[in-house]
Motif scaffolding. Structure first.
Motif, PDB file in Angstrom:
ATOM      1  N   PHE A 154      65.073 -41.525  21.199  1.00 62.48           N
ATOM      2  CA  PHE A 154      65.769 -41.321  19.936  1.00 62.48           C
ATOM      3  C   PHE A 154      66.220 -42.635  19.301  1.00 62.48           C
ATOM      4  N   GLU A 155      66.436 -43.672  20.111  1.00 57.58           N
ATOM      5  CA  GLU A 155      66.802 -44.969  19.527  1.00 57.58           C
ATOM      6  C   GLU A 155      65.684 -45.470  18.625  1.00 57.58           C
ATOM      7  N   ALA A 156      64.443 -45.419  19.127  1.00 56.28           N
ATOM      8  CA  ALA A 156      63.300 -45.856  18.319  1.00 56.28           C
ATOM      9  C   ALA A 156      63.105 -44.946  17.108  1.00 56.28           C
ATOM     10  N   MET A 157      63.323 -43.652  17.302  1.00 53.17           N
ATOM     11  CA  MET A 157      63.159 -42.723  16.181  1.00 53.17           C
ATOM     12  C   MET A 157      64.122 -43.054  15.055  1.00 53.17           C
ATOM     13  N   ARG A 158      65.380 -43.265  15.398  1.00 55.80           N
ATOM     14  CA  ARG A 158      66.386 -43.537  14.369  1.00 55.80           C
ATOM     15  C   ARG A 158      66.080 -44.825  13.617  1.00 55.80           C
ATOM     16  N   ASN A 159      65.503 -45.805  14.319  1.00 51.44           N
ATOM     17  CA  ASN A 159      65.165 -47.063  13.666  1.00 51.44           C
ATOM     18  C   ASN A 159      64.004 -46.920  12.687  1.00 51.44           C
ATOM     19  N   ASN A 192      65.296 -35.894  11.167  1.00 47.99           N
ATOM     20  CA  ASN A 192      64.822 -37.262  10.951  1.00 47.99           C
ATOM     21  C   ASN A 192      63.424 -37.267  10.346  1.00 47.99           C
ATOM     22  N   LEU A 193      62.591 -36.350  10.807  1.00 48.97           N
ATOM     23  CA  LEU A 193      61.231 -36.249  10.280  1.00 48.97           C
ATOM     24  C   LEU A 193      61.249 -35.804   8.823  1.00 48.97           C
ATOM     25  N   THR A 243      58.256 -33.615   2.123  1.00 43.33           N
ATOM     26  CA  THR A 243      57.361 -32.547   1.669  1.00 43.33           C
ATOM     27  C   THR A 243      56.830 -31.704   2.824  1.00 43.33           C
ATOM     28  N   LEU A 244      57.169 -32.052   4.050  1.00 44.54           N
ATOM     29  CA  LEU A 244      56.659 -31.304   5.198  1.00 44.54           C
ATOM     30  C   LEU A 244      57.227 -29.889   5.217  1.00 44.54           C
ATOM     31  N   THR A 245      56.404 -28.934   5.592  1.00 41.39           N
ATOM     32  CA  THR A 245      56.828 -27.540   5.731  1.00 41.39           C
ATOM     33  C   THR A 245      57.325 -27.298   7.154  1.00 41.39           C
ATOM     34  N   PRO A 246      58.028 -26.177   7.389  1.00 39.51           N
ATOM     35  CA  PRO A 246      58.439 -25.859   8.762  1.00 39.51           C
ATOM     36  C   PRO A 246      57.264 -25.796   9.735  1.00 39.51           C
ATOM     37  N   ASP A 247      56.142 -25.228   9.311  1.00 36.60           N
ATOM     38  CA  ASP A 247      54.970 -25.169  10.185  1.00 36.60           C
ATOM     39  C   ASP A 247      54.482 -26.573  10.536  1.00 36.60           C
ATOM     40  N   GLN A 248      54.473 -27.459   9.563  1.00 32.13           N
ATOM     41  CA  GLN A 248      54.019 -28.822   9.818  1.00 32.13           C
ATOM     42  C   GLN A 248      54.978 -29.578  10.713  1.00 32.13           C
ATOM     43  N   ILE A 249      56.271 -29.396  10.497  1.00 32.19           N
ATOM     44  CA  ILE A 249      57.259 -30.057  11.354  1.00 32.19           C
ATOM     45  C   ILE A 249      57.110 -29.579  12.791  1.00 32.19           C
ATOM     46  N   GLU A 250      56.967 -28.283  12.981  1.00 37.96           N
ATOM     47  CA  GLU A 250      56.779 -27.771  14.334  1.00 37.96           C
ATOM     48  C   GLU A 250      55.484 -28.301  14.943  1.00 37.96           C
ATOM     49  N   GLY A 251      54.423 -28.372  14.136  1.00 37.20           N
ATOM     50  CA  GLY A 251      53.153 -28.873  14.630  1.00 37.20           C
ATOM     51  C   GLY A 251      53.241 -30.312  15.103  1.00 37.20           C
ATOM     52  N   VAL A 296      60.091 -38.503  20.617  1.00 37.71           N
ATOM     53  CA  VAL A 296      60.385 -38.439  19.186  1.00 37.71           C
ATOM     54  C   VAL A 296      60.006 -39.714  18.444  1.00 37.71           C
ATOM     55  N   SER A 297      59.861 -40.827  19.146  1.00 41.04           N
ATOM     56  CA  SER A 297      59.379 -42.030  18.489  1.00 41.04           C
ATOM     57  C   SER A 297      57.942 -41.826  18.011  1.00 41.04           C
ATOM     58  N   ASN A 298      57.138 -41.188  18.847  1.00 40.25           N
ATOM     59  CA  ASN A 298      55.756 -40.879  18.446  1.00 40.25           C
ATOM     60  C   ASN A 298      55.712 -39.899  17.283  1.00 40.25           C
ATOM     61  N   VAL A 299      56.709 -39.034  17.198  1.00 38.57           N
ATOM     62  CA  VAL A 299      56.803 -38.108  16.069  1.00 38.57           C
ATOM     63  C   VAL A 299      56.856 -38.891  14.758  1.00 38.57           C
ATOM     64  N   MET A 300      57.650 -39.953  14.739  1.00 45.29           N
ATOM     65  CA  MET A 300      57.787 -40.746  13.520  1.00 45.29           C
ATOM     66  C   MET A 300      56.533 -41.556  13.216  1.00 45.29           C
ATOM     67  N   ASP A 301      55.706 -41.801  14.234  1.00 46.90           N
ATOM     68  CA  ASP A 301      54.470 -42.566  14.037  1.00 46.90           C
ATOM     69  C   ASP A 301      53.291 -41.680  13.635  1.00 46.90           C
ATOM     70  N   ALA A 302      53.453 -40.365  13.719  1.00 45.66           N
ATOM     71  CA  ALA A 302      52.320 -39.453  13.540  1.00 45.66           C
ATOM     72  C   ALA A 302      51.625 -39.643  12.203  1.00 45.66           C
ATOM     73  N   ILE A 303      52.383 -39.761  11.127  1.00 39.32           N
ATOM     74  CA  ILE A 303      51.781 -39.908   9.799  1.00 39.32           C
ATOM     75  C   ILE A 303      51.423 -41.370   9.484  1.00 39.32           C
ATOM     76  N   PRO A 304      52.326 -42.333   9.693  1.00 37.33           N
ATOM     77  CA  PRO A 304      51.965 -43.729   9.394  1.00 37.33           C
ATOM     78  C   PRO A 304      50.763 -44.244  10.188  1.00 37.33           C
ATOM     79  N   ASN A 305      50.639 -43.827  11.444  1.00 38.30           N
ATOM     80  CA  ASN A 305      49.561 -44.333  12.302  1.00 38.30           C
ATOM     81  C   ASN A 305      48.382 -43.362  12.385  1.00 38.30           C
ATOM     82  N   LEU A 306      48.262 -42.523  11.377  1.00 35.00           N
ATOM     83  CA  LEU A 306      47.253 -41.472  11.392  1.00 35.00           C
ATOM     84  C   LEU A 306      45.843 -42.008  11.622  1.00 35.00           C
TER      85      LEU A 306
END
Length: 609
Positions: free
Chosen positions: A186-191, A446-447, A453-461, A488-498
């Motif tokens: 979560f530290e990396a996620m918040r950053n 955070n996501l 613009t993310l939907t609940p389905d996309q956030i869960e995915g 959760v750090s990888n969660v934040m990278d999912a779109i930028p590092n697509l």
């Protein structure tokens, strides 16, 4: 998000508490009652009348009208405007509702007493029953009468027990490692969070209410949905706009639970203030909206909880002013045992929330049992969260099974406690899936802040795609922990590092289908398709469709790949022999990354060996 096929059109659920139960099958659902519960006096049922005018007629009952008339006189406003404000306006006469109730009482040989109206066309009615079996039979008869769309008992639901000075003792902020198996980064996620939402994210905490604390922001908004009239309290408790977790007992002593405060702190405790703990969301970027649904003893009614959820999504709740703006995310760290799973009306409430774009996160439960027999953990359109231990496996208390979506830290977590009404420390260490759910709620917040613009389905995915899975031989592997603990750090990278992600998984479509029944099924299926050659591929950290994103698939051998098709979801099941090589190329708005060859061995079901 769990999607199941329900064959019956009406769920029948009778449950009062997790003790020994008697059951009866109705259609494909099972009704359950607690043999130990005292049903000889009265029981509240949540019903939806087939005749919708009955609900409309009962909205403006004399007691409610009298209360509103007094308020109209005191505030010098019109009664009509107050009826609209408190969602009890109706063009159907109250007498029609009462005469209909009388007719239904005579038809079903049971006295119905209207208690109150609920959101989405439901009502709470009081009945009497001599025994659990009699109550079961009554509900079956009501369903079969054709006068009701749904019937369920208004269950007792309980909480799920469990440079900041304690920051280094908060494992959820650390990276996953052998020494911190419950680390979630979560530290990396918040950053990595950037507020692109343009406002604070609104997080609903449906729990025991608000309490002041040195490490939590002051109350912004909330409502108290509890209502009780018994000899435990100094005076009868009615709903009001103060969600403070406090009641005065008959002996004059204050009564405070604190569960909701602890949950709120895990989500959004103030950070970098030199005090206590840090929340998983920056408290400056979030507004916590409190719905008090659990009393000061940690108990609550399903009807109050469902009304609170409806209120949070800006649905009209009779006798409650509509919330000014809906929340973005809700956390429910509570639940009860339900052998029949999620009831029809209950499911409708959570489906409406997802349809309105609201993420709902719920705790799996602390009974070391299959979550399919707990609600709301077994409901669709929610994210059900189990707890992992410090070693990274299923916590001993956590529920498990196919209804689990993801896991999060939930063992010996530091959190806040209020000494405003109790003599206790301001911080304590506790465990439970009640502690796990808020972390996933925070991850979703955070996501959403960063990608509004993310939907609940996309956030869960995305959350699910970044689960770390289960180790072979672990309790999670044996019992089922969904996609596992979320990094959760990888969660934040999912779109930028697509375009640069090289993560993938290759496995047999029917890996683990080794039971006698599954072998028979595979043999039958083999007459229609070559099941032994079916391989499932998943790739990237996205786990869901996203506008502008597509994937080009290549198939070949000996490193010679040929383009075959373009798809929009990051997964595909292909039928091919063991020497076939498959590659994927991710593209976003016409720009494509490199082709990733998805190699690796697979484990086929025993009948294919």
């Amino acid at each position: 998000m769990k999607r199941t096929i329900i064959l019956s059109t009406i769920s029948v659920l009778v449950m009062l508490s997790p003790s020994v139960m008697a059951s009866i099958e109705v259609d494909t659902k099972v009704s359950v009652v607690n043999k130990e519960a005292d049903l000889s006096k009265t029981v509240n049922l949540i019903v939806q009348f087939k005749d919708k005018n009955i609900h409309k007629a009962l909205l403006a009952n004399p007691k409610t009208l009298a209360k509103l008339e007094r308020k109209a006189k005191a505030d010098n406003v019109s009664l009509i405007s107050l009826k609209k404000t408190y969602n009890v306006q109706s063009n159907v006469a109250y007498e029609y509702g009462m005469s209909s109730l009388k007719s239904l009482s005579e038809k079903n040989s049971i006295q119905f007493e209207h208690v109150r109206s609920m959101s989405m066309g439901a009502d709470v009615v009081k009945v009497t029953s001599d025994s659990p079996i009699a109550l079961q039979n009554l509900i079956v008869e009501l369903i079969n009468s054709g006068d009701f769309d749904s019937v369920m008992v208004d269950d007792v639901v309980k909480k799920m027990n469990f440079n900041d000075t304690l920051y280094n003792q908060q494992p959820q902020f650390k990276q996953p490692s052998p020494s911190t198996g419950d680390g979630q980064n979560f530290e990396a996620m918040r950053n990595k969070v950037v507020n692109n939402l343009g406002r604070k994210v609104r997080i609903g905490v449906v729990d025991s209410g608000y309490a002041p604390h040195e490490d939590i922001n002051p109350l912004v908004e909330g409502y108290d949905f509890t209502q009780e009239a018994n000899d435990k309290y100094l005076e009868a408790k009615t709903r009001d706009a103060d969600p403070t977790d406090l009641s005065i007992l008959a002996d004059g002593l204050s009564c405070h639970d604190g569960h909701g405060l602890s949950v709120a702190g895990l989500i959004g405790a103030t950070s970098n203030n030199g005090l206590g703990v840090a929340g998983a969301v920056d408290s400056e970027e979030a507004d916590l909206v409190y719905a008090r649904v659990l009393n000061c003893f940690g108990d609550g009614a399903s009807s109050d909880i469902l009304d609170a959820v409806a209120w949070m999504m800006q649905e009209e709740v009779p006798e409650v002013p509509t919330i000014a703006a809906p929340v973005d995310i809700m956390n429910l760290s509570l639940g009860g045992y339900r052998i029949a799973g999620c009831a029809t009306y209950e499911q409708a409430v959570y489906t409406k929330a997802r349809d309105k774009g609201i993420v709902v996160v719920v705790a799996a439960g602390n009974s070391n049992d299959d979550a399919k027999t707990f609600a709301p953990a077994s409901c669709n359109d929610v994210i059900t969260v189990g707890a992992i231990s410090r070693k990274g496996d299923k916590a001993s208390f956590s529920n498990y099974g196919d209804n689990i979506d993801v896991m999060a830290a939930g063992s010996s977590l530091w959190m806040i406690a209020s000494n405003e009404y109790k003599t206790q420390e301001l911080y304590f260490s506790g465990s439970g899936t009640s502690m796990s759910a808020p972390l996933i709620t925070a991850a979703a917040a955070n996501l959403l802040l960063t990608h509004p613009t993310l939907t609940p389905d996309q956030i869960e995915g995305i959350l699910s795609a970044n689960g770390q899975g289960s180790k072979p031989g672990s309790l999670c592997a044996q019992l089922g922990c969904g996609k596992g603990s979320v990094n959760v750090s990888n969660v934040m990278d999912a779109i930028p590092n697509l375009l640069t992600s090289i993560k993938y998984e290759k496995k047999h479509r029917y890996e683990g289908y080794n039971s006698p029944e599954q072998k028979v099924w595979l043999d039958k299926m083999n007459h229609y398709a070559s099941v032994c050659n079916m391989v499932k591929y998943t790739w990237g950290n996205l786990g869901t469709e996203l506008s502008g994103v597509e994937y080009k698939l290549y198939v070949g051998s000996n490193d010679e790949l040929v383009y075959t098709e373009t798809i929009s979801t990051p997964q595909k099941v292909l039928s091919h022999d063991k020497d076939t090589l498959v590659g994927v190329q991710t593209c976003k708005n016409g720009t494509c990354g490199s082709v990733v060859q998805m190699r690796g061995n697979i484990t086929s079901p025993s009948s294919c060996l």
